[in-house]
Motif scaffolding. Structure first.
Motif, PDB file in Angstrom:
ATOM      1  N   LEU A  42       0.794  -1.226   0.000  1.00  0.00           N
ATOM      2  CA  LEU A  42       0.000   0.000   0.000  1.00  0.00           C
ATOM      3  C   LEU A  42       0.829   1.279   0.000  1.00  0.00           C
ATOM      4  N   THR A  43       1.776   1.415   0.897  1.00  0.00           N
ATOM      5  CA  THR A  43       2.420   2.713   1.109  1.00  0.00           C
ATOM      6  C   THR A  43       3.781   2.866   0.464  1.00  0.00           C
ATOM      7  N   CYS A  44       4.391   1.794   0.025  1.00  0.00           N
ATOM      8  CA  CYS A  44       5.683   1.904  -0.670  1.00  0.00           C
ATOM      9  C   CYS A  44       5.486   2.721  -1.955  1.00  0.00           C
ATOM     10  N   PRO A  45       6.395   3.642  -2.283  1.00  0.00           N
ATOM     11  CA  PRO A  45       6.248   4.426  -3.517  1.00  0.00           C
ATOM     12  C   PRO A  45       6.064   3.562  -4.762  1.00  0.00           C
ATOM     13  N   CYS A  46       6.722   2.423  -4.811  1.00  0.00           N
ATOM     14  CA  CYS A  46       6.549   1.522  -5.964  1.00  0.00           C
ATOM     15  C   CYS A  46       5.137   0.967  -6.004  1.00  0.00           C
ATOM     16  N   ALA A  47       4.604   0.580  -4.824  1.00  0.00           N
ATOM     17  CA  ALA A  47       3.241   0.062  -4.765  1.00  0.00           C
ATOM     18  C   ALA A  47       2.234   1.147  -5.095  1.00  0.00           C
ATOM     19  N   ARG A  48       2.464   2.349  -4.598  1.00  0.00           N
ATOM     20  CA  ARG A  48       1.539   3.447  -4.875  1.00  0.00           C
ATOM     21  C   ARG A  48       1.526   3.804  -6.358  1.00  0.00           C
ATOM     22  N   GLN A  49       2.700   3.717  -6.996  1.00  0.00           N
ATOM     23  CA  GLN A  49       2.742   3.976  -8.429  1.00  0.00           C
ATOM     24  C   GLN A  49       1.961   2.907  -9.195  1.00  0.00           C
ATOM     25  N   ALA A  50       2.110   1.652  -8.752  1.00  0.00           N
ATOM     26  CA  ALA A  50       1.376   0.567  -9.404  1.00  0.00           C
ATOM     27  C   ALA A  50      -0.128   0.754  -9.236  1.00  0.00           C
ATOM     28  N   TRP A  51      -0.561   1.148  -8.020  1.00  0.00           N
ATOM     29  CA  TRP A  51      -1.978   1.411  -7.806  1.00  0.00           C
ATOM     30  C   TRP A  51      -2.461   2.596  -8.647  1.00  0.00           C
ATOM     31  N   HIS A  52      -1.637   3.621  -8.745  1.00  0.00           N
ATOM     32  CA  HIS A  52      -2.022   4.800  -9.536  1.00  0.00           C
ATOM     33  C   HIS A  52      -2.249   4.419 -10.991  1.00  0.00           C
ATOM     34  N   GLU A  53      -1.318   3.636 -11.553  1.00  0.00           N
ATOM     35  CA  GLU A  53      -1.450   3.239 -12.960  1.00  0.00           C
ATOM     36  C   GLU A  53      -2.685   2.355 -13.156  1.00  0.00           C
ATOM     37  N   THR A  54      -2.911   1.433 -12.213  1.00  0.00           N
ATOM     38  CA  THR A  54      -4.047   0.520 -12.338  1.00  0.00           C
ATOM     39  C   THR A  54      -5.371   1.261 -12.222  1.00  0.00           C
ATOM     40  N   LEU A  55      -5.491   2.121 -11.217  1.00  0.00           N
ATOM     41  CA  LEU A  55      -6.745   2.840 -11.007  1.00  0.00           C
ATOM     42  C   LEU A  55      -6.980   3.893 -12.091  1.00  0.00           C
ATOM     43  N   SER A  56      -5.905   4.452 -12.645  1.00  0.00           N
ATOM     44  CA  SER A  56      -6.072   5.387 -13.762  1.00  0.00           C
ATOM     45  C   SER A  56      -6.626   4.667 -14.977  1.00  0.00           C
ATOM     46  N   TRP A  57      -6.135   3.468 -15.218  1.00  0.00           N
ATOM     47  CA  TRP A  57      -6.644   2.676 -16.337  1.00  0.00           C
ATOM     48  C   TRP A  57      -8.118   2.338 -16.139  1.00  0.00           C
ATOM     49  N   LEU A  58      -8.520   2.134 -14.863  1.00  0.00           N
ATOM     50  CA  LEU A  58      -9.924   1.859 -14.548  1.00  0.00           C
ATOM     51  C   LEU A  58     -10.745   3.136 -14.405  1.00  0.00           C
ATOM     52  N   ARG A  59     -10.084   4.293 -14.559  1.00  0.00           N
ATOM     53  CA  ARG A  59     -10.739   5.603 -14.435  1.00  0.00           C
ATOM     54  C   ARG A  59     -11.349   5.803 -13.050  1.00  0.00           C
ATOM     55  N   LEU A  60     -10.567   5.422 -12.059  1.00  0.00           N
ATOM     56  CA  LEU A  60     -10.962   5.599 -10.666  1.00  0.00           C
ATOM     57  C   LEU A  60      -9.947   6.493  -9.978  1.00  0.00           C
ATOM     58  N   PRO A  61     -10.369   7.289  -8.995  1.00  0.00           N
ATOM     59  CA  PRO A  61      -9.410   8.116  -8.256  1.00  0.00           C
ATOM     60  C   PRO A  61      -8.491   7.237  -7.423  1.00  0.00           C
TER      61      PRO A  61
END
Length: 270
Positions: free
Chosen positions: A231-250
């Motif tokens: 959840l909080t590691c910068p690498c994990a947060r970047q992965a979540w950002h890319e995934t949720l952006s692709w799903l068009r979610l904040p």
């Protein structure tokens, strides 16, 4: 934990000790409901644990009162006299507890003559309560019926008995998010381990006194915990950002004290 059902946060691996307990209670059930069994005259021995589970799992619907035990069975509004009047129950000799039926006890108020020993004020109060309940009991010509409380048809089943041994266990809030999704089994199992905090992170290695890196190997900023990795590691947060952006979610930042389970439930409330 592994032997709990998936609804309770386990893996559903069958517990052989609980299974044996459930199967032994089948003999107890048949000894009370099927008098034609060839082994009915045998002196079957049951442990206090087995007897306790049986009595909390059953209740009696009184008909003619010929098979319902007056002192032992749960026949007064789903409760036994042992539960309603525990001090009075202790004044009854053990041989009477196991033999006195409801029909015998009500006839001529014979149950009152079973009381032995010193009777104090508390016992008298419970005696009056029992007298009031028994007075309002009427018998019929129908046979007594033993009810199994864990099934809809009131009949014993080993499956329901096994599940009853987990009664009041805490339900896992995220079991559907783990097991009822499309994902390879190894991914589901990893998710289960992560929820249990059983992955071999540096934090867990430290608790076991094993060699570990003091900081996360991906970001070199914080100690490596399962929450940090996912959840909080910068690498994990970047992965979540890319995934949720692709799903068009904040992609909000996780709360400071949010667990992995809370994070999943936020995105998958159903």
């Amino acid at each position: 934990m592994v032997c709990r059902s998936i609804e309770y946060g386990g893996l559903g691996v069958r517990d052989l000790e609980r299974t044996g307990l459930a199967l032994r209670l089948r003999w107890f059930w048949l000894s009370r409901t099927d008098t034609d069994r060839a082994w009915q005259d045998l002196d079957l021995q049951f442990t206090p644990e087995e007897r306790g589970l049986f009595y909390v799992s059953t209740s009696m619907v009184v008909g003619d009162g010929l098979t319902t035990l007056f002192w032992e069975d749960r026949w007064l509004h789903g409760q036994s006299i042992r539960e309603l009047a525990p001090l009075l129950y202790l004044c009854i000799p053990k041989n009477r507890r196991k033999a006195r039926t409801v029909a015998e006890g009500i006839g001529g108020n014979a149950w009152a003559r079973d009381i032995r020993g010193v009777v104090g004020l508390q016992e008298i109060g419970q005696y009056l309560l029992t007298w009031q309940l028994v007075t309002h009991t009427t018998l019929s010509t129908e046979p007594d019926k033993l009810v199994w409380n864990w099934t809809a048809n009131d009949v014993y089943s080993a499956r329901s008995c096994y599940r009853a041994t987990f009664h009041r266990s805490m339900t896992c809030r995220s079991w559907k998010l783990i097991w009822k999704v499309w994902a390879p089994p190894k991914v589901k199992f990893f998710h289960w381990l992560a929820n249990q905090d059983r992955c071999w992170t540096a934090e867990r290695l430290a608790r076991r006194g094993l060699h570990h890196h003091p900081r996360c190997l991906l970001c070199d900023q914080e100690p490596e915990t399962i929450r940090h990795l996912l959840l909080t590691c910068p690498c994990a947060r970047q992965a979540w950002h890319e995934t949720l952006s692709w799903l068009r979610l904040p992609a909000p930042s996780p709360e400071h004290d949010a667990s992995l389970q809370d994070w999943w439930r936020y995105w998958c409330p159903g």
